[in-house]
Write an enzyme that holds these catalytic residues in place. Sequence first.
Site, PDB file in Angstrom:
ATOM      1  N   TRP A  74      56.254  42.546  23.244  1.00  0.00           N
ATOM      2  CA  TRP A  74      56.280  41.217  22.628  1.00  0.00           C
ATOM      3  C   TRP A  74      55.941  40.198  23.700  1.00  0.00           C
ATOM      4  O   TRP A  74      56.408  40.307  24.830  1.00  0.00           O
ATOM      5  CB  TRP A  74      57.667  40.944  22.035  1.00  0.00           C
ATOM      6  CG  TRP A  74      57.683  39.791  21.098  1.00  0.00           C
ATOM      7  CD1 TRP A  74      58.101  38.527  21.366  1.00  0.00           C
ATOM      8  CD2 TRP A  74      57.265  39.790  19.735  1.00  0.00           C
ATOM      9  NE1 TRP A  74      57.972  37.732  20.274  1.00  0.00           N
ATOM     10  CE2 TRP A  74      57.451  38.488  19.240  1.00  0.00           C
ATOM     11  CE3 TRP A  74      56.744  40.767  18.895  1.00  0.00           C
ATOM     12  CZ2 TRP A  74      57.147  38.134  17.945  1.00  0.00           C
ATOM     13  CZ3 TRP A  74      56.437  40.410  17.594  1.00  0.00           C
ATOM     14  CH2 TRP A  74      56.649  39.110  17.129  1.00  0.00           C
TER      15      TRP A  74
ATOM     16  N   CYS B 258      59.926  38.716  28.036  1.00  0.00           N
ATOM     17  CA  CYS B 258      59.810  37.271  27.899  1.00  0.00           C
ATOM     18  C   CYS B 258      60.370  36.864  26.537  1.00  0.00           C
ATOM     19  O   CYS B 258      59.912  37.355  25.503  1.00  0.00           O
ATOM     20  CB  CYS B 258      58.348  36.852  28.008  1.00  0.00           C
ATOM     21  SG  CYS B 258      58.088  35.083  27.785  1.00  0.00           S
TER      22      CYS B 258
ATOM     23  N   GLU C 265      63.238  27.992  17.027  1.00  0.00           N
ATOM     24  CA  GLU C 265      64.014  27.018  16.259  1.00  0.00           C
ATOM     25  C   GLU C 265      65.384  27.536  15.847  1.00  0.00           C
ATOM     26  O   GLU C 265      66.180  26.786  15.303  1.00  0.00           O
ATOM     27  CB  GLU C 265      63.213  26.611  15.016  1.00  0.00           C
ATOM     28  CG  GLU C 265      61.925  25.883  15.352  1.00  0.00           C
ATOM     29  CD  GLU C 265      61.131  25.539  14.104  1.00  0.00           C
ATOM     30  OE1 GLU C 265      61.597  25.788  12.975  1.00  0.00           O
ATOM     31  OE2 GLU C 265      60.018  25.010  14.274  1.00  0.00           O
TER      32      GLU C 265
ATOM     33  N   HIS D   8      68.392  32.856  17.528  1.00  0.00           N
ATOM     34  CA  HIS D   8      67.930  34.198  17.877  1.00  0.00           C
ATOM     35  C   HIS D   8      67.736  34.339  19.390  1.00  0.00           C
ATOM     36  O   HIS D   8      68.120  35.340  19.997  1.00  0.00           O
ATOM     37  CB  HIS D   8      66.623  34.486  17.135  1.00  0.00           C
ATOM     38  CG  HIS D   8      66.046  35.842  17.377  1.00  0.00           C
ATOM     39  ND1 HIS D   8      66.584  36.982  16.826  1.00  0.00           N
ATOM     40  CD2 HIS D   8      64.974  36.229  18.117  1.00  0.00           C
ATOM     41  CE1 HIS D   8      65.872  38.023  17.220  1.00  0.00           C
ATOM     42  NE2 HIS D   8      64.896  37.598  18.000  1.00  0.00           N
TER      43      HIS D   8
ATOM     44  N   PHE E 232      66.748  42.618  36.259  1.00  0.00           N
ATOM     45  CA  PHE E 232      66.491  41.702  35.149  1.00  0.00           C
ATOM     46  C   PHE E 232      65.272  40.840  35.482  1.00  0.00           C
ATOM     47  O   PHE E 232      65.379  39.835  36.162  1.00  0.00           O
ATOM     48  CB  PHE E 232      67.729  40.827  34.923  1.00  0.00           C
ATOM     49  CG  PHE E 232      67.647  39.919  33.729  1.00  0.00           C
ATOM     50  CD1 PHE E 232      67.988  40.389  32.474  1.00  0.00           C
ATOM     51  CD2 PHE E 232      67.275  38.589  33.864  1.00  0.00           C
ATOM     52  CE1 PHE E 232      67.946  39.550  31.366  1.00  0.00           C
ATOM     53  CE2 PHE E 232      67.227  37.753  32.762  1.00  0.00           C
ATOM     54  CZ  PHE E 232      67.560  38.229  31.516  1.00  0.00           C
TER      55      PHE E 232
ATOM     56  N   ARG F 257      55.551  31.000  35.192  1.00  0.00           N
ATOM     57  CA  ARG F 257      56.386  31.969  35.905  1.00  0.00           C
ATOM     58  C   ARG F 257      55.829  33.397  35.859  1.00  0.00           C
ATOM     59  O   ARG F 257      56.431  34.313  36.382  1.00  0.00           O
ATOM     60  CB  ARG F 257      57.804  31.932  35.321  1.00  0.00           C
ATOM     61  CG  ARG F 257      58.530  30.664  35.738  1.00  0.00           C
ATOM     62  CD  ARG F 257      59.675  30.300  34.806  1.00  0.00           C
ATOM     63  NE  ARG F 257      60.342  29.095  35.264  1.00  0.00           N
ATOM     64  CZ  ARG F 257      59.902  27.856  35.068  1.00  0.00           C
ATOM     65  NH1 ARG F 257      58.759  27.657  34.422  1.00  0.00           N
ATOM     66  NH2 ARG F 257      60.579  26.811  35.513  1.00  0.00           N
TER      67      ARG F 257
END
Length: 164
Positions: free
Chosen positions: A31, A89, A94, A97, A122, A136
């Site tokens: 994802w 990532c 909104e 989640h 991590f 980043r």
Amino acid sequence: MATHLKSLSDFTHLRTYSAEAFTFGIVVAQWNAVITGSLYDGAYQLLLEKGAKPDNIKTIQVPGSFELTSGADMLLQDKSIDAVICLGCVIQGETRHFDFICNAVANGVTNVSLKHNKPVIFGVLTTDNQQQAEDRAGGKHGNKGEEAAITAIQMAKISSDLIK
């Protein structure tokens, strides 16, 4: 803002070690693939630059950041792996989640590390927007994948020194 126009991937103040003696696992989320692909490239290339052999870097892809914990656990079934790097990532949306995923992944990474007594790193971006993620993942703030790789090398070295 502390990171304003600053590369976070500066390791000159750290004592870094060779990765040659270690075997690494990298678990990368599919994802946000453009971002996680950049994180992966940064981590993989840095491990090679520090002496890791390509055959000693085992990579798996998982659907999303939530599954990084399971992927790390699967990789650590191989007792030869000295450290696992989790790359993902999660970008704020909104709904809440984002909070649930970020907390679950952070706790899961810690728990897998403790379960196997091996470093699990991590390397998950938790950003407010796409631009922060890009900054980043090889942009103006460096590459968090490289930082995760340096951390994995450092922790593998610490672990091996303590086990001797």
